[in-house]
Design a protein around this motif. Structure first.
Motif, short mmCIF file in Angstrom:
data_model
loop_
_atom_site.label_atom_id
_atom_site.label_comp_id
_atom_site.label_asym_id
_atom_site.label_seq_id
_atom_site.Cartn_x
_atom_site.Cartn_y
_atom_site.Cartn_z
N ARG A 232 43.90 -21.72 35.81
CA ARG A 232 44.11 -20.02 35.59
C ARG A 232 45.34 -19.60 36.20
N GLN A 233 44.77 -19.51 37.68
CA GLN A 233 45.88 -18.76 38.50
C GLN A 233 47.54 -19.40 37.94
N HIS A 234 47.87 -21.11 37.85
CA HIS A 234 48.87 -20.86 37.56
C HIS A 234 48.81 -20.90 35.57
N ALA A 235 48.31 -20.66 35.04
CA ALA A 235 48.48 -19.85 33.88
C ALA A 235 49.07 -18.16 33.86
N GLY A 236 48.52 -17.07 34.68
CA GLY A 236 48.90 -16.03 35.15
C GLY A 236 50.48 -16.09 36.59
N ASP A 237 50.54 -17.07 36.89
CA ASP A 237 51.77 -17.20 37.38
C ASP A 237 53.13 -17.38 36.77
N VAL A 238 52.86 -18.36 35.20
CA VAL A 238 54.32 -18.70 34.48
C VAL A 238 53.70 -17.71 33.31
N ALA A 239 53.09 -16.98 33.11
CA ALA A 239 52.61 -15.80 31.78
C ALA A 239 52.32 -16.65 30.79
N ALA A 240 51.56 -17.24 30.73
CA ALA A 240 51.36 -17.67 29.74
C ALA A 240 51.05 -16.99 28.61
N GLU A 241 50.32 -17.59 28.05
CA GLU A 241 49.83 -16.55 26.48
C GLU A 241 49.01 -17.61 25.49
N LEU A 242 49.17 -18.77 26.06
CA LEU A 242 48.47 -19.80 25.50
C LEU A 242 47.42 -20.91 26.60
N MET A 243 46.36 -21.02 26.42
CA MET A 243 46.30 -22.47 27.35
C MET A 243 45.48 -23.73 26.23
N VAL A 244 46.33 -24.81 26.50
CA VAL A 244 46.02 -25.65 25.48
C VAL A 244 45.00 -26.77 26.33
N MET A 245 44.02 -27.44 26.09
CA MET A 245 43.11 -28.55 27.06
C MET A 245 42.06 -29.09 25.88
N GLY A 246 42.33 -30.45 26.70
CA GLY A 246 40.24 -31.27 26.12
C GLY A 246 39.34 -30.53 26.31
N ALA A 247 38.16 -30.79 25.54
CA ALA A 247 37.23 -30.15 25.67
C ALA A 247 36.05 -31.96 26.23
N TYR A 248 35.12 -31.45 27.20
CA TYR A 248 34.12 -32.69 27.30
C TYR A 248 34.26 -34.13 27.63
N GLY A 249 35.09 -34.21 28.83
CA GLY A 249 35.97 -35.46 28.54
C GLY A 249 34.67 -36.31 28.86
N HIS A 250 33.50 -36.33 29.28
CA HIS A 250 32.52 -36.85 29.82
C HIS A 250 31.45 -36.14 28.25
N SER A 251 30.22 -37.29 28.82
CA SER A 251 29.43 -37.18 27.59
C SER A 251 28.78 -35.66 27.77
N ARG A 252 28.22 -34.53 26.88
CA ARG A 252 27.85 -33.37 26.26
C ARG A 252 26.98 -33.10 27.49
N LEU A 253 25.69 -33.97 27.68
CA LEU A 253 24.70 -33.76 28.65
C LEU A 253 24.89 -33.62 30.18
N ARG A 254 26.47 -34.95 30.02
CA ARG A 254 26.65 -34.47 31.56
C ARG A 254 27.27 -33.72 32.14
N GLU A 255 27.89 -32.72 31.29
CA GLU A 255 28.88 -31.86 31.59
C GLU A 255 27.74 -30.52 31.75
#
Length: 277
Positions: A232-255
């Motif tokens: 989040r901090q770096h997104a602000g530093d580079v003035a990003a308008e969108l973040m792209v990321m993978g979701a739930y890399g571990h099991s859903r229960l563990r998350e």
């Protein structure tokens, strides 16, 4: 991925804000808007749940009436909208709502979660679970105050070399190619063959560069901060308008039990986030 159909889910206690955001995104990219109106039905509970009480039946009638009212309101909104649209509805038990949403999301390229939905915890969680786990399609989180766009100029890609990150990049590839800047960001990357390779980020950057993406690789230390906070901090530093990321890399229960970056990104987020799994 070219987004030609956008799905948004709305409940009986929501206004037109999310609908307007989704319609605006459709106008921006010439996409079709699909709206799913849901009323979540709570099943009977307690030792005598099998016995249908008059009070429970009365509650169900109230819920159905509320659903019909919401369908009418959404239909009126869509009739005044300039975008191509369709409207569907359902009245599932809460326990099965994510499956219902997931089946509907299979026929869209992207599911939009606007500020109203993000402040409705039960429905929000069902939409996220359904879209990510039962449709194979990405979601776009639009928190309050965010500037929604499907044509961002600056994008931050949260890269951890997992399958989920790869899918998120693939789903957002058209946006990445059109962006002026793409920051491929890794937090505390591990340089071995089972993680990021000998040079963390190099393979991902080469892949993106071959597609014409103007990418910069950035390796950041967490320095006793959470990964979500660093991103989040770096997104602000580079003035990003969108973040792209993978979701739930571990099991859903563990998350669910231990949290994780995915859960952290749902709390206190100011930037639009595209997630895929």
């Amino acid at each position: 991925m070219t987004f030609k159909t956008l799905l948004t889910v709305t409940g009986p206690n929501q206004g037109e804000g999310d609908l307007k955001l989704a319609a605006g995104l459709c106008e921006q990219v010439g996409a079709h808007l699909s709206v799913l109106v849901l009323e979540l039905a709570a099943p009977p509970s307690g030792a005598y749940a099998a016995v249908v009480s008059p009070a429970w039946l009365e509650e169900r009638q109230v819920e159905v009436k509320r659903l019909k009212k919401r369908i009418s309101a959404v239909g009126a909104f869509l009739s005044q909208s300039a975008v191509s649209a369709d409207l569907s509805d359902d009245y599932p038990d809460t326990a099965w709502a994510d499956e219902v949403i997931g089946r509907r999301a299979r026929y869209a390229d992207l599911t939009i979660l606007g500020p109203d939905l993000l402040t409705s915890p039960t429905l929000r969680d069902k939409v996220i679970q359904g879209a990510l786990f039962s449709s194979g399609k990405p979601i776009l989180l639009l928190p309050e105050g965010a500037r929604p766009t499907l044509k961002p100029r600056r994008i931050l890609v949260a890269w951890d070399a997992r399958l989920e990150s790869s899918r998120a990049v693939r789903e957002s590839l058209d946006m990445l190619k059109s962006a002026e800047e793409v920051h491929l960001v890794m937090v505390d990357p591990i340089d071995d063959e089972f993680h990021h390779g000998a040079e963390p980020g190099a393979d991902a950057a080469a892949y993106l560069a071959r597609h014409g993406v103007k990418v910069t690789v950035e390796r950041l230390p967490s320095a006793n901060h959470s990964v979500a906070d660093v991103l989040r901090q770096h997104a602000g530093d580079v003035a990003a308008e969108l973040m792209v990321m993978g979701a739930y890399g571990h099991s859903r229960l563990r998350e669910r039990i231990f949290g994780g970056v995915t859960k952290s990104m749902l709390e206190g987020q100011l930037l639009p986030v595209l997630m895929a799994r």
